[in-house]
Design an enzyme around this catalytic site. Structure first.
Site, PDB file in Angstrom:
ATOM      1  N   LYS A  97      -1.852   6.170  -4.389  1.00  0.00           N
ATOM      2  CA  LYS A  97      -2.982   7.090  -4.144  1.00  0.00           C
ATOM      3  C   LYS A  97      -2.646   8.483  -4.649  1.00  0.00           C
ATOM      4  CE  LYS A  97      -3.605   4.717   0.287  1.00  0.00           C
ATOM      5  NZ  LYS A  97      -2.238   4.454   0.751  1.00  0.00           N
ATOM      6  N   HIS A 105      -7.069   9.402  -2.329  1.00  0.00           N
ATOM      7  CA  HIS A 105      -6.635   9.270  -0.929  1.00  0.00           C
ATOM      8  C   HIS A 105      -7.645   9.888   0.044  1.00  0.00           C
ATOM      9  CE1 HIS A 105      -2.610   8.913   1.430  1.00  0.00           C
ATOM     10  NE2 HIS A 105      -3.619   8.637   2.206  1.00  0.00           N
ATOM     11  N   ASP A 140       0.852  -1.192   0.000  1.00  0.00           N
ATOM     12  CA  ASP A 140       0.000   0.000   0.000  1.00  0.00           C
ATOM     13  C   ASP A 140       0.890   1.244   0.000  1.00  0.00           C
ATOM     14  OD1 ASP A 140      -2.564   1.386   0.292  1.00  0.00           O
ATOM     15  OD2 ASP A 140      -1.724   2.022   2.221  1.00  0.00           O
ATOM     16  N   TYR A 148       3.339   9.718   0.882  1.00  0.00           N
ATOM     17  CA  TYR A 148       4.247   9.092   1.854  1.00  0.00           C
ATOM     18  C   TYR A 148       5.709   9.455   1.551  1.00  0.00           C
ATOM     19  CZ  TYR A 148       0.128   6.214   2.980  1.00  0.00           C
ATOM     20  OH  TYR A 148      -1.134   5.773   3.318  1.00  0.00           O
TER      21      TYR A 148
END
Ligand code: NAP
Length: 335
Positions: free
Chosen positions: A89, A120, A55, A60
């Protein structure tokens, strides 16, 4: 010493398309605490120990390091691209440029296409990754079904172009889905939502199941390392609930593994994160052995405490009351 769990033995979850995906994936959010190098090293180890689902997300800020790891695994013949289920995302500031965002994730992750691409958050309200919990953006606005559908259309186009195989939604509510689902050409295959023993979201969970949208549970362990902005003194630690400890003791494992077994047996796909090899190994392996009994499942069902950890307050718009407004708790979209 890497322990290998045969991916064929890991239980599968079936999407509405008929495709089967691994019953557990690995999260890759470093929670502002773990560096991209630590996270990508964990992904490298996880592939070798048998994980096949990851994921990822642009926000991130570690997709390029993870991409290096994927490429090395492909080059070294550890896995082929088709063996992995890679998810990413689109972040809130790219809703008007979804194709560009998707292309960057594909390039960074060195993966040719994405198996699932999530929206997201269901609105464009932007905050910089890693910002303070008190940060607010004066340009933020309430949820708009029209804007969401506009974003979603761009992901549908990516499916038509073969860049994306499945569409995912995330941080949604029932009223928001009621407003948009009838207008989508390609139904979402999955929804990421916060799920752990003290935050079970049963009504939303049941709604997703009724719509054939697979629940993918984030923060399945109650995210003990979550960013400072998401920690309140009143938050409950799922792993320290006496019932979790008691069941863990009966199975001779850490309560984290009980939370994962529960998540799986309940019908969700958990995506736990860890940089520690012993932890991520056992997080995968635990689904292949020693399931919980019906009594244990029933006991965990009683641990619901409505303890939402990601409140999302940084996305609030001027005039909103507080973070509860983001979650449509009275059954209608808060404007
Ligand atoms: N869609 C969204 O908006 C959204 C939001 C949040 C998260 N996510 C996704 O969900 C993933 C998981 O969430 P998360 O990382 O916040 O929380 P989590 O998986 O609930 O918790 C991760 C932490 O639990 C501990 N842990 C992991 N395995 C363990 C084990 N076997 N035994 C004991 N402790 C263990 C580790 O802490 P120690 O390092 O202290 O051992 C680790 O840092 C993220 O990485 C991300 O991919 C998505």
């Amino acid at each position: 010493m890497t322990t290998f769990t045969n991916p064929d033995l890991v239980p599968k979850a079936k999407l509405y398309t008929g495709e089967e995906i691994p019953g557990v994936g690995m999260g890759t959010f470093g929670s502002d605490r773990f560096s991209p190098e630590q996270v990508s090293a964990a992904v490298a180890g996880a592939i070798r120990c048998g994980y096949r689902m990851f994921d990822c997300a642009a926000c991130y800020q570690n997709e390029d390091q993870i991409g290096e790891v994927f490429k090395a695994a492909f080059d070294e013949g550890v896995v082929e691209r088709k063996d992995l289920f890679i998810m990413s995302k689109v972040w809130n500031n790219m809703h008007d440029r979804v194709a560009e965002s998707c292309e960057k994730s594909i390039v960074d992750l060195q993966c040719d296409y994405l198996d699932m691409y999530f929206i997201h958050w269901p609105f464009r309200n932007y905050h910089a990754p890693g910002c303070d919990g008190d940060a607010r953006n004066p340009d933020s606005v309430p949820f708009s079904p029209e804007q969401f559908i506009e974003t979603y259309r761009q992901v549908e186009a990516l499916v038509e172009q073969g860049k994306v195989r499945h569409i995912g939604i995330s941080n949604m509510t029932i009223p928001k889905m009621e407003a948009v689902l009838p207008h989508l050409k390609i139904a979402p295959s999955a929804c990421e939502l916060e799920l752990h023993p003290c935050f079970q979201q049963q009504e939303l969970f049941d709604y997703l199941v009724s719509k054939n949208i697979y629940p993918i549970g984030f923060m399945p362990l109650g995210s003990p390392q979550r960013p400072e902005r998401d920690i309140l003194v009143e938050d409950i630690n799922d792993m320290q609930m006496p019932e979790m400890q008691e069941i863990a003791k009966a199975h001779g494992v850490h309560p984290a593994l009980i939370a994962l077994k529960w998540a799986h047996q309940r019908g969700s796909v958990p995506i736990p994160f860890s940089v520690h090899e012993a932890e991520y190994n056992s997080n995968l392996r635990c689904l292949t052995e020693d399931p919980l009994t019906a009594e244990e499942m029933a006991k965990i069902a009683t641990l619901e405490r409505d303890n939402r950890l990601v409140k999302g307050q940084v996305f609030l718009w001027p005039g909103a009351n507080d973070w509860h407004d983001l979650w449509d708790e009275d059954g209608f979209i808060v404007k």
